[in-house]
Motif scaffolding. Structure first.
Motif, mmCIF file in Angstrom:
data_model
loop_
_atom_site.group_PDB
_atom_site.id
_atom_site.type_symbol
_atom_site.label_atom_id
_atom_site.label_comp_id
_atom_site.label_asym_id
_atom_site.label_seq_id
_atom_site.Cartn_x
_atom_site.Cartn_y
_atom_site.Cartn_z
ATOM 1 N N HIS A 1 0.852 -1.178 0.000
ATOM 2 C CA HIS A 1 0.000 0.000 0.000
ATOM 3 C C HIS A 1 0.895 1.238 0.000
ATOM 4 N N PRO A 2 0.474 2.299 -0.643
ATOM 5 C CA PRO A 2 1.311 3.508 -0.656
ATOM 6 C C PRO A 2 1.712 4.002 0.728
ATOM 7 N N ASN A 3 0.791 3.885 1.707
ATOM 8 C CA ASN A 3 1.130 4.340 3.056
ATOM 9 C C ASN A 3 2.252 3.493 3.652
ATOM 10 N N THR A 4 2.244 2.193 3.341
ATOM 11 C CA THR A 4 3.297 1.319 3.856
ATOM 12 C C THR A 4 4.643 1.667 3.224
ATOM 13 N N PHE A 5 4.636 1.909 1.914
ATOM 14 C CA PHE A 5 5.897 2.266 1.259
ATOM 15 C C PHE A 5 6.403 3.618 1.759
ATOM 16 N N GLU A 6 5.489 4.489 2.090
ATOM 17 C CA GLU A 6 5.888 5.778 2.640
ATOM 18 C C GLU A 6 6.630 5.605 3.963
ATOM 19 N N LEU A 7 6.146 4.652 4.800
ATOM 20 C CA LEU A 7 6.845 4.374 6.056
ATOM 21 C C LEU A 7 8.239 3.810 5.803
ATOM 22 N N VAL A 8 8.349 2.963 4.791
ATOM 23 C CA VAL A 8 9.671 2.415 4.439
ATOM 24 C C VAL A 8 10.608 3.536 3.990
ATOM 25 N N CYS B 1 -0.035 -2.479 15.680
ATOM 26 C CA CYS B 1 -0.615 -3.717 15.150
ATOM 27 C C CYS B 1 -1.192 -3.507 13.754
ATOM 28 N N GLU B 2 -1.473 -2.233 13.386
ATOM 29 C CA GLU B 2 -2.056 -1.960 12.076
ATOM 30 C C GLU B 2 -1.016 -1.902 10.962
ATOM 31 N N ASN B 3 0.271 -1.689 11.290
ATOM 32 C CA ASN B 3 1.239 -1.521 10.203
ATOM 33 C C ASN B 3 2.443 -2.452 10.287
ATOM 34 N N VAL B 4 2.576 -3.201 11.387
ATOM 35 C CA VAL B 4 3.806 -3.970 11.557
ATOM 36 C C VAL B 4 3.922 -5.099 10.537
ATOM 37 N N LEU B 5 2.832 -5.811 10.258
ATOM 38 C CA LEU B 5 2.919 -6.921 9.310
ATOM 39 C C LEU B 5 3.088 -6.437 7.872
ATOM 40 N N PRO B 6 2.369 -5.400 7.407
ATOM 41 C CA PRO B 6 2.677 -4.876 6.067
ATOM 42 C C PRO B 6 4.118 -4.381 5.954
ATOM 43 N N LEU B 7 4.636 -3.763 7.010
ATOM 44 C CA LEU B 7 6.030 -3.324 6.983
ATOM 45 C C LEU B 7 6.978 -4.513 6.883
ATOM 46 N N ALA B 8 6.696 -5.547 7.661
ATOM 47 C CA ALA B 8 7.561 -6.728 7.637
ATOM 48 C C ALA B 8 7.543 -7.386 6.256
ATOM 49 N N CYS B 9 6.359 -7.474 5.640
ATOM 50 C CA CYS B 9 6.262 -8.105 4.316
ATOM 51 C C CYS B 9 6.998 -7.283 3.256
ATOM 52 N N LEU B 10 6.834 -5.962 3.305
ATOM 53 C CA LEU B 10 7.514 -5.120 2.313
ATOM 54 C C LEU B 10 9.030 -5.127 2.541
ATOM 55 N N ALA B 11 9.436 -5.135 3.814
ATOM 56 C CA ALA B 11 10.865 -5.199 4.106
ATOM 57 C C ALA B 11 11.455 -6.519 3.617
ATOM 58 N N PHE B 12 10.693 -7.589 3.752
ATOM 59 C CA PHE B 12 11.157 -8.886 3.258
ATOM 60 C C PHE B 12 11.248 -8.866 1.732
ATOM 61 N N TYR B 13 10.281 -8.237 1.076
ATOM 62 C CA TYR B 13 10.268 -8.170 -0.394
ATOM 63 C C TYR B 13 11.448 -7.344 -0.914
ATOM 64 N N LEU B 14 11.790 -6.263 -0.206
ATOM 65 C CA LEU B 14 12.891 -5.393 -0.625
ATOM 66 C C LEU B 14 14.251 -5.899 -0.157
ATOM 67 N N GLY B 15 14.267 -6.967 0.631
ATOM 68 C CA GLY B 15 15.532 -7.504 1.115
ATOM 69 C C GLY B 15 16.190 -6.637 2.165
ATOM 70 N N MET B 16 15.407 -6.005 3.030
ATOM 71 C CA MET B 16 15.941 -5.122 4.067
ATOM 72 C C MET B 16 16.291 -5.954 5.300
ATOM 73 N N THR B 17 17.308 -6.802 5.167
ATOM 74 C CA THR B 17 17.696 -7.754 6.196
ATOM 75 C C THR B 17 18.957 -7.293 6.917
ATOM 76 N N GLU B 18 19.270 -7.998 8.000
ATOM 77 C CA GLU B 18 20.461 -7.691 8.776
ATOM 78 C C GLU B 18 21.739 -8.041 8.005
#
Length: 571
Positions: A70-77, A90-107
């Protein structure tokens, strides 16, 4: 929501069109363009860094045009990449985690990256709470496939199931079936919680699973059915879900959109699939309500058949009004769906055991239903006759009279006065007047709505019953007289036996007395002889003593001699 000045400037910078810099990368998220600095995004996103290294423009453009977020999620990223502090919930943590996983934002790509922060927040702040887990789980509807791939869906379901196992009342209060169920002591405690208990149980007002979309709810219930969650609580959750998404939304709303109707149909079909097969979890009235909505929403045959089968297993708990299912589809000319009721009745007698109470209740129910539908002017003769035969067969094994069936036939003939003589005979074909009471036979003999042949047969039967009654009365009187005579003879014999027994006792006593008297007489006689001898001896000795025959030595053998005169005295 209050937006700070700095945040507002950032949003304008990211979203508003601007001249594209040589170092900027343009992202398209659900049709919304975003421009980010190449170095900033590459520092945090391992996936973009890898694509840029490969220098494949087609791959990069394809990747940038189809970011599943969602655009709001990408804006947070984007805010995170620019160093802004994120406020997770609780409203944004899972979308953030999924988008971070998709973008490869790992340790492995960058320390303190977004994926690890989101997962840590999810594990520490979301999963321990039932309410927060449901709210977070709800946000995965639009990113279902990503959430499944990352294992976040399984984590949410596992957390919910574990909490439901420990406290099943999180699913809702169990359904109380006042016909067949009794609350246990533990159930009464939960149904009547004290104010103190409500105050200190933090999740007493818990979030309900009914807020979940059907796809997520179905996955959760499947998992609950596989674990040790009591089925009555699963049934309670299914009922609440049905009431929220089907029953309440459909009442009083005749003009429902096609989209809403389709959603309701999907819900009722899914609920039927998820319902446990254990008997008695749902009251019959609720099952009939589900069936009515399934018919109204034109649910698939599997859904309707499943509900009919469940109803058939506990038909003895239903009421006549439950069976009054409105006709739909091809049978709109009828008021009630007779064929559906016949299928339910067949399910009942095919699967039911030998419990006589249930069989009697079902027979009574069918008679009441027969009486209710008899007033339907559009009910065809064949359908009514088949119900009459079914009702007659149901009551045959219960020793019930045919009065209820006769009443329904009389009502049908009254509402269908246009029938011919042969048609009225067809209606009465299933009536067993041999099992009618005397009052019903008397009424039928005077009933002008009945065919003449039936009236004659009833009159003949009444005469036979009258003759049998008279014969039984005579036999009863004879039996009573015979019994009285037997009783009198028995009493007389008993009296004679008592008298005879008393006479025998008296005779024995007389004999004993005679024996005693004989012995006493004998003893008396022997005593008298001894006394007489003694008396005679004593008298003889006294006489001899007086005569001087007994000396001092008590010699009794002396004889009386003449006294010699002394010579001196003679001179």
């Amino acid at each position: 929501m209050v937006v700070s000045k700095r945040s507002l400037i950032f949003i304008m910078v990211c979203r508003l069109p601007k001249p594209k810099s040589r170092t900027d990368i343009q992202f398209h998220v659900s049709g919304v363009p975003f421009n980010l600095d190449r170095d900033i995004i590459v520092e945090k996103s391992g996936k973009i860094a890898e694509l840029l290294k490969e220098k494949s423009e087609d791959s990069i453009q394809e990747f940038l045009r189809n970011i599943p977020a969602h655009p709001n999620t990408f804006e947070l990223v984007a805010r995170f990449c620019h160093g802004f502090r994120l406020k997770m919930s609780c409203e944004n943590v899972l979308p953030l985690a999924c988008l971070a996983f998709y973008l490869g934002m790992t340790e492995s790509h960058s320390p303190n990256n977004l994926l690890s922060k989101a997962l840590t927040f999810f594990e520490q702040k979301i999963l321990p709470s039932w309410n927060e887990t449901i709210k977070a789980f709800l946000t995965t509807e639009d990113i279902m496939q990503q959430a499944v791939d990352t294992g976040l869906v399984d984590e949410c379901i596992e957390s919910l199931v574990g909490k439901a196992v420990n406290n099943p009342y999180l699913l809702g209060e169990p359904i109380v079936n006042f016909i067949s169920d009794e609350l246990s002591e533990d159930d009464v405690l939960h149904h009547n919680p004290s104010a103190r208990r409500k105050l200190f149980v933090s999740e007493w007002q818990s979030e309900d699973l009914t807020i979940l979309p059907l796809s997520l709810y179905e996955l959760t219930i499947h998992s609950l059915n596989r674990h040790a969650v009591p089925l009555r609580f699963v049934a309670a959750s299914l009922l609440k879900y049905s009431k929220k998404w089907v029953f309440c939304s459909a009442k009083g709303d005749e003009k429902i959109s096609v989209c809403k109707t389709n959603r309701q149909r999907e819900v009722i079909e899914a609920v039927e699939r998820l319902m446990p097969h254990q008997k008695g979890l749902f009251p019959c009235t609720i099952l009939f309500e589900m069936l009515r909505f399934a018919i109204r929403l034109e649910a698939n045959a599997g859904c309707r058949n499943g509900l009919e089968l469940r109803i058939g297993k506990q038909l003895d708990q239903a009421t006549a009004s439950d069976l009054l299912i409105p006709s739909r589809g091809y049978a709109k000319e009828r008021r009630y769906d007779i064929e559906c009721v016949k299928r339910i009745i067949k399910h009942f007698y095919r699967d039911y055991g030998s419990n006589m109470e249930g069989l009697i209740a079902a027979a009574k129910l069918i008679e009441e239903f027969l009486f209710e539908v008899a007033s339907d002017r559009d009910l065809e003769i064949n359908a009514f006759v088949s119900l009459v035969e079914m009702s007659s067969a149901a009551s045959m094994g219960t020793d019930r009279s045919s009065d209820g069936i006769y009443r329904a036939i009389d009502t049908y003939l009254d509402k269908h006065s246009f029938l011919t003589e042969s048609e009225r005979e067809e209606v009465c074909r299933g009536l067993d007047y041999h099992r009618m009471s005397a009052e019903a036979c008397e009424h039928a003999a005077k009933n002008q709505r009945l065919p003449l042949r039936i009236v004659v047969q009833v009159l003949f039967l009444v005469q036979l019953q009258l003759r049998d009654a008279i014969v039984k009365d005579i036999q009863r009187t004879d039996n009573k007289l015979t019994q009285d005579e037997v009783e009198n003879d028995r009493e007389l014999n008993l009296s004679e036996a008592i008298v005879k027994n008393e006479m025998e006792k008296m005779s024995n006593k007389v004999i004993e007395l005679e024996k005693e008297c004989h012995v006493m007489r004998k003893e008396i006689e022997e005593g008298c002889v001894h006394m007489v001898k003694k008396e005679k001896t004593n008298m003889w000795r006294e006489m001899k003593r007086k005569f001087g025959c007994i000396n001092k030595m008590n010699n009794c053998n002396c004889q009386v001699k003449k006294k010699r005169v002394h010579p001196k005295l003679g001179t």
